[in-house]
Motif scaffolding. Structure first.
Motif, PDB file in Angstrom:
ATOM      1  N   THR A 174       0.812  -1.215   0.000  1.00 14.42           N
ATOM      2  CA  THR A 174       0.000   0.000   0.000  1.00 14.42           C
ATOM      3  C   THR A 174       0.844   1.263   0.000  1.00 14.42           C
ATOM      4  N   ARG A 199      -3.005   6.876   7.487  1.00 17.55           N
ATOM      5  CA  ARG A 199      -4.359   6.320   7.335  1.00 17.55           C
ATOM      6  C   ARG A 199      -4.349   5.141   6.369  1.00 17.55           C
ATOM      7  N   ARG A 222      -4.578   0.351   7.157  1.00 17.69           N
ATOM      8  CA  ARG A 222      -5.697  -0.407   6.587  1.00 17.69           C
ATOM      9  C   ARG A 222      -5.218  -1.787   6.140  1.00 17.69           C
ATOM     10  N   GLY A 223      -6.106  -2.754   6.263  1.00 16.64           N
ATOM     11  CA  GLY A 223      -5.806  -4.091   5.752  1.00 16.64           C
ATOM     12  C   GLY A 223      -5.263  -5.033   6.787  1.00 16.64           C
ATOM     13  N   THR A 253      -7.157   7.999  14.932  1.00 15.38           N
ATOM     14  CA  THR A 253      -6.846   6.663  15.448  1.00 15.38           C
ATOM     15  C   THR A 253      -6.991   6.562  16.954  1.00 15.38           C
ATOM     16  N   THR A 265      -6.558  -1.085  11.296  1.00 19.74           N
ATOM     17  CA  THR A 265      -7.987  -1.055  11.007  1.00 19.74           C
ATOM     18  C   THR A 265      -8.409  -2.388  10.389  1.00 19.74           C
ATOM     19  N   ASP A 322      -7.133  -8.342   4.868  1.00 21.85           N
ATOM     20  CA  ASP A 322      -7.871  -8.356   3.602  1.00 21.85           C
ATOM     21  C   ASP A 322      -7.182  -9.276   2.606  1.00 21.85           C
TER      22      ASP A 322
END
Length: 378
Positions: free
Chosen positions: A123, A146, A150-151, A205, A220, A262
């Motif tokens: 990412t 951010r 994620r993931g 966060t 997250t 994910d």
């Protein structure tokens, strides 16, 4: 902040996961040479590259197996997407709960050396195991962090430098981590003047970085049991000594129950259900299981055939009984008021007579007896 892990399945304790991006070049050639070298050095027991008819043209799949602690078998599967800037997903599973002291599966698949850019976060394009300075712009820092959390594939740590460091302070955190964590942790560094902007970027966060300290970001979704106070370190001395408190925080964070990242569920299913690198013993057990399955299927077919044969015999008997009753019926018209009986009805009644009678339940028998007693009393 919300720490809900949603309804995703949890990561098993026996599983090690990683995801990355190979910057450029033929990643499959790099993997073949690296795995062959590991096998020659007896770092792994064996490896296998699946043929195209098993994977398709858009993916290359490599399997490898090795042993840890003498008798614990590890099976690992790396899927490599084709194209420029190839992304890869690696899933490994051991016969026991995973230990951070075991070798990193990514380090066994890929070769060593900083010049080989295979270890990049898919990412953020940042490198686990190194020091990644935060952008100068606060908005860029916010956007970066951010996206980073994620993931759930990597563990992200933010360290604030209380003062400008020298060479002794530029030692990455990964040097002090056990082998199983070195390829899973991304270290972000904030310059002395960036503290205010950094905490502004992290406000969503629910965590803050102490001046001269560090924090392990929740990700997250956040893992179960995450509390920012438990994973915040008030002071990190960047003098070349081991940051023991920060290493402990990272290790405790890695041990928390976490949902599968994910895309990891499909990769784990493929490792467990579509595994090809079998030993001779495993192949023999697999063939025995197939023989047992085929035997069960054959027995079920035989039973079905016998049931059909029995049903056909009963049908023939019923038909013969119908023909006999028809032949024995007196000729001439039926008496007035007597309903005509069709051959189909006679055949149905014959089937009803041939059906086995079920024994009445104790409750039904008791109810019937009660009715008879009431009738007799009347």
């Amino acid at each position: 902040m919300s720490t809900s892990t949603t309804a995703r399945p949890m990561t098993p304790a026996t599983v090690w996961l990683a995801r990355g991006r190979h910057a450029s070049g033929a990643a499959d050639d790099v993997l073949r040479r690296s795995l062959q070298r590991r096998k020659d050095n007896q770092d792994i027991d064996d490896f296998l590259e699946l043929p195209d008819d098993r994977t398709g043209p858009s993916e290359r799949v490599f399997e490898a197996r090795w042993r840890v602690d003498g008798d614990v078998t590890v099976r690992a599967r790396l899927s490599l997407a084709s194209g420029d800037g190839q992304e890869w997903i690696l899933v490994a599973e051991a016969g026991r709960p995973w230990r951070d002291a075991w070798p990193s599966p990514a380090g066994l698949f890929w070769p060593d050396g900083p010049e080989l850019a295979w270890d990049r976060d898919a990412t953020t394009r940042l490198a686990p195991g190194g020091i990644n300075p935060l952008p100068r712009d606060d908005k860029e820092t916010r956007r970066l962090l951010r996206g980073a959390v994620r993931g759930g594939w990597h563990i992200h740590v933010v360290v604030h430098e209380a003062m400008t460091t020298d060479d002794r302070g530029r030692v990455p955190l990964a040097r002090w981590l056990p082998p199983g964590l070195r390829h899973r942790v991304v270290e972000h560094r904030a310059a002395p003047q960036q503290l205010r902007g950094l905490n502004w970027a992290l406000r969503d966060t629910g965590v803050e970085v102490p001046r001269g300290g560090a924090v392990v970001l929740p990700g997250t979704p956040a893992p179960e049991g995450y509390d920012a106070r438990d994973f915040s370190v008030r002071a990190v001395f960047l003098d070349g000594s081991e940051p023991a408190d920060l290493v402990d925080a990272v290790r405790r964070f890695a041990a928390l129950p976490r949902p599968l990242p994910d895309g990891a569920e499909d990769a784990l299913t493929a490792l467990r259900e579509d595994w090809h690198l079998l030993t001779l013993r495993e192949e023999l057990e697999r063939q025995r299981a197939l023989v047992a399955m085929y035997a069960e299927a054959l027995e079920a077919m035989t039973q079905s055939r016998d049931l059909y044969r029995e049903a056909a015999e009963r049908a023939h008997e019923a038909l013969a009984a119908l023909q006999e009753s028809t032949a024995a019926a007196p000729p001439g018209p039926q008496p007035a008021g007597t309903p005509a009986t069709s051959p189909l009805q006679q055949l149905t009644r014959t089937f009803e007579r041939l059906k086995p009678r079920r024994p009445a339940s104790p409750a039904a028998e008791a109810g019937s007896a009660g009715v008879r007693r009431v009738t007799s009393e009347r």
